[in-house]
Scaffold this motif. Sequence first.
Motif, PDB file in Angstrom:
ATOM      1  N   VAL A  83       0.840  -1.204   0.000  1.00  0.00           N
ATOM      2  CA  VAL A  83       0.000   0.000   0.000  1.00  0.00           C
ATOM      3  C   VAL A  83       0.868   1.245   0.000  1.00  0.00           C
ATOM      4  O   VAL A  83       0.587   2.221  -0.708  1.00  0.00           O
ATOM      5  N   SER A 109       0.856   3.905  -2.983  1.00  0.00           N
ATOM      6  CA  SER A 109       0.446   5.270  -2.663  1.00  0.00           C
ATOM      7  C   SER A 109       1.514   6.312  -2.982  1.00  0.00           C
ATOM      8  O   SER A 109       1.227   7.492  -3.075  1.00  0.00           O
ATOM      9  N   LYS A 135      -9.237   3.548  -5.043  1.00  0.00           N
ATOM     10  CA  LYS A 135      -8.178   2.717  -5.625  1.00  0.00           C
ATOM     11  C   LYS A 135      -8.211   2.809  -7.147  1.00  0.00           C
ATOM     12  O   LYS A 135      -7.166   2.915  -7.798  1.00  0.00           O
ATOM     13  N   VAL A 172      -6.592   5.966  -8.344  1.00  0.00           N
ATOM     14  CA  VAL A 172      -5.126   5.901  -8.282  1.00  0.00           C
ATOM     15  C   VAL A 172      -4.594   5.091  -9.461  1.00  0.00           C
ATOM     16  O   VAL A 172      -3.618   5.485 -10.109  1.00  0.00           O
ATOM     17  N   ALA A 231      -4.110   9.555  -3.603  1.00  0.00           N
ATOM     18  CA  ALA A 231      -3.192   8.614  -2.957  1.00  0.00           C
ATOM     19  C   ALA A 231      -3.122   8.790  -1.434  1.00  0.00           C
ATOM     20  O   ALA A 231      -3.194   7.791  -0.711  1.00  0.00           O
ATOM     21  N   TYR A 276      -6.407   7.449  -0.017  1.00  0.00           N
ATOM     22  CA  TYR A 276      -6.452   5.988  -0.172  1.00  0.00           C
ATOM     23  C   TYR A 276      -5.574   5.313   0.887  1.00  0.00           C
ATOM     24  O   TYR A 276      -5.983   4.324   1.498  1.00  0.00           O
ATOM     25  N   THR A 277      -4.401   5.876   1.124  1.00  0.00           N
ATOM     26  CA  THR A 277      -3.497   5.300   2.121  1.00  0.00           C
ATOM     27  C   THR A 277      -4.109   5.355   3.506  1.00  0.00           C
ATOM     28  O   THR A 277      -4.003   4.396   4.278  1.00  0.00           O
TER      29      THR A 277
END
Length: 145
Positions: free
Chosen positions: A23, A27, A95, A98, A139, A142-143
């Motif tokens: 991840v 990211s 996701k 990204v 990103a 998302y992280t």
Amino acid sequence: ADLEEKDAESFEGQGGICVVIAVAIFSSLAGLLMGLDIGYIAGVKSMKTFAHDLLQHDGLMELEDSVITMIFGLGAVLAAFPPVMQACVSALGRKGAVVAGGWFFCLGAALQCAAMNLAMMLLGRLTSGFSVGLLSGNAPVYTSE
């Protein structure tokens, strides 16, 4: 104390350190691609053959140099504009946005490599910039999710 233990257990993930590392690498795409672009475009613009092959004249004029550099940032701003970002995330998910950002960068890089004129180069720069804006906005979120 018993209630705290149950809460902590309900948040345990299924993956281990490998998932965390994957991840983190996934990211980091935004920073990696922006750094990559900044690194290569300065060198490419300084090549004498760049202006000759792309613009059919010797030397890059100040306006052309500025536009080639600036349009990347314009693409990033467009992608980071909240309604655009929301539309991308709604359609693709975090996701997916990204991943789409990575694909947009590849498309932009391919357009820049294949550029036969200034317009095609600018389209490639705009597309790559769009990807970095999309990645920069998605990103980190998302992280954290």
